[in-house]
Design a protein around this motif. Sequence first.
Motif, mmCIF file in Angstrom:
data_model
loop_
_atom_site.group_PDB
_atom_site.id
_atom_site.type_symbol
_atom_site.label_atom_id
_atom_site.label_comp_id
_atom_site.label_asym_id
_atom_site.label_seq_id
_atom_site.Cartn_x
_atom_site.Cartn_y
_atom_site.Cartn_z
ATOM 1 N N GLY A 124 22.059 19.017 -119.483
ATOM 2 C CA GLY A 124 20.781 19.632 -119.383
ATOM 3 C C GLY A 124 20.845 20.738 -120.103
ATOM 4 O O GLY A 124 22.059 21.317 -120.559
ATOM 5 N N THR A 125 19.803 21.316 -120.280
ATOM 6 C CA THR A 125 19.984 22.818 -120.797
ATOM 7 C C THR A 125 19.247 23.976 -119.800
ATOM 8 O O THR A 125 18.826 23.610 -118.638
ATOM 9 C CB THR A 125 18.501 22.669 -122.160
ATOM 10 O OG1 THR A 125 17.258 22.505 -121.426
ATOM 11 C CG2 THR A 125 18.987 21.775 -122.877
ATOM 12 N N GLN A 165 16.012 23.407 -118.328
ATOM 13 C CA GLN A 165 15.843 22.481 -117.208
ATOM 14 C C GLN A 165 16.215 22.862 -115.964
ATOM 15 O O GLN A 165 16.076 22.317 -114.850
ATOM 16 C CB GLN A 165 16.377 21.105 -117.544
ATOM 17 C CG GLN A 165 16.080 20.539 -118.840
ATOM 18 C CD GLN A 165 16.867 19.384 -119.227
ATOM 19 O OE1 GLN A 165 18.166 19.414 -118.957
ATOM 20 N NE2 GLN A 165 16.089 18.361 -120.015
ATOM 21 N N GLN A 166 16.858 24.085 -115.879
ATOM 22 C CA GLN A 166 17.474 24.770 -114.365
ATOM 23 C C GLN A 166 16.244 24.703 -113.369
ATOM 24 O O GLN A 166 16.369 24.445 -112.215
ATOM 25 C CB GLN A 166 18.308 25.973 -114.718
ATOM 26 C CG GLN A 166 18.734 26.614 -113.331
ATOM 27 C CD GLN A 166 19.478 27.824 -113.724
ATOM 28 O OE1 GLN A 166 19.714 28.240 -114.644
ATOM 29 N NE2 GLN A 166 19.998 28.116 -112.656
ATOM 30 N N SER A 184 16.648 25.897 -109.628
ATOM 31 C CA SER A 184 17.959 25.486 -108.923
ATOM 32 C C SER A 184 18.677 26.854 -108.927
ATOM 33 O O SER A 184 18.562 27.521 -109.730
ATOM 34 C CB SER A 184 18.544 24.474 -109.822
ATOM 35 O OG SER A 184 17.856 23.145 -110.028
ATOM 36 N N TRP A 193 21.738 30.459 -118.741
ATOM 37 C CA TRP A 193 21.727 30.025 -117.320
ATOM 38 C C TRP A 193 21.319 31.284 -116.475
ATOM 39 O O TRP A 193 22.005 32.176 -116.681
ATOM 40 C CB TRP A 193 22.789 29.298 -116.843
ATOM 41 C CG TRP A 193 23.328 28.100 -117.836
ATOM 42 C CD1 TRP A 193 24.123 27.904 -118.733
ATOM 43 C CD2 TRP A 193 22.432 26.690 -117.568
ATOM 44 N NE1 TRP A 193 23.953 26.664 -119.227
ATOM 45 C CE2 TRP A 193 23.186 25.908 -118.646
ATOM 46 C CE3 TRP A 193 21.739 26.227 -116.765
ATOM 47 C CZ2 TRP A 193 22.937 24.557 -118.738
ATOM 48 C CZ3 TRP A 193 21.364 24.898 -117.026
ATOM 49 C CH2 TRP A 193 22.241 24.222 -117.940
ATOM 50 N N TYR A 211 27.086 19.515 -107.453
ATOM 51 C CA TYR A 211 25.359 19.565 -107.471
ATOM 52 C C TYR A 211 25.062 18.843 -106.092
ATOM 53 O O TYR A 211 25.746 17.923 -105.922
ATOM 54 C CB TYR A 211 25.031 19.145 -108.707
ATOM 55 C CG TYR A 211 25.065 17.683 -109.208
ATOM 56 C CD1 TYR A 211 24.487 16.561 -108.519
ATOM 57 C CD2 TYR A 211 26.522 17.234 -109.748
ATOM 58 C CE1 TYR A 211 24.606 15.038 -108.724
ATOM 59 C CE2 TYR A 211 26.578 16.063 -109.791
ATOM 60 C CZ TYR A 211 25.775 14.923 -109.553
ATOM 61 O OH TYR A 211 26.160 13.672 -109.944
ATOM 62 N N GLN A 259 19.806 16.727 -110.116
ATOM 63 C CA GLN A 259 20.525 17.822 -110.713
ATOM 64 C C GLN A 259 21.848 17.693 -111.599
ATOM 65 O O GLN A 259 22.437 18.515 -112.124
ATOM 66 C CB GLN A 259 20.989 18.766 -109.429
ATOM 67 C CG GLN A 259 19.517 19.374 -108.715
ATOM 68 C CD GLN A 259 20.005 19.911 -107.303
ATOM 69 O OE1 GLN A 259 21.221 19.668 -106.916
ATOM 70 N NE2 GLN A 259 19.218 20.941 -106.918
ATOM 71 N N VAL A 288 21.635 18.952 -115.012
ATOM 72 C CA VAL A 288 21.689 20.238 -115.271
ATOM 73 C C VAL A 288 23.106 20.822 -115.126
ATOM 74 O O VAL A 288 23.783 21.584 -115.708
ATOM 75 C CB VAL A 288 20.928 21.078 -114.271
ATOM 76 C CG1 VAL A 288 20.899 22.403 -113.997
ATOM 77 C CG2 VAL A 288 19.460 20.883 -114.612
#
Length: 195
Positions: A99-100, A103-104, A107, A133, A153, A158, A161
Amino acid sequence: MTTRHPRDRFDEIADGPRVGAHRGVQRRGRGWIAFAWAALATGVLVGLGVLVLALLNGSYSFSGSDSPAPASSATATATAKPSSSASPSTPAAQAPAAGTPAQQGTSSLVVLNGTTTTGLAAKGSAALTNAGWKVTSTGDAGTTGTTATIVYYQQASQAAVARGIAKSLGVTAVQQSAAFPNADISVVLGADYAG
């Protein structure tokens, strides 16, 4: 008139061995022995009480499903199996690419220092922040003997990510675990993390 009894051995007073129901002189240190046994019993009872309360409270469990794998086995799993030939039970192999930071979403991300190296969590947090992040908090992990850095996670959604965070740190070990309930994604930095 007084009557006299015949003279016998009890009429003579002597400092010899005691006869009858008399007790001898107590040995020195007997009080410390009783104290030591009482302290040991108290320590055992307190330890059992703490363990029972921890089990009832849910902060400690003997089941292996909720606890993280030891760092050495997690590293062996992550490095021994490439993602193309990983078994179906490995969540990292089933999910799409990493993920990037975009996309967090909401979270929460926590960076923990699992070693005795001072400031390692701050270095890891700075590296993740520079990569885009959003780090929620940093701190020390419960143990200081972690050898491999692992990104944990909570939910399967998730995983991508978590892999993106691991990639930003230059590591590959990612694992789903409920061992860190205070954050959606928890990074435990090990001795392998160079910063």
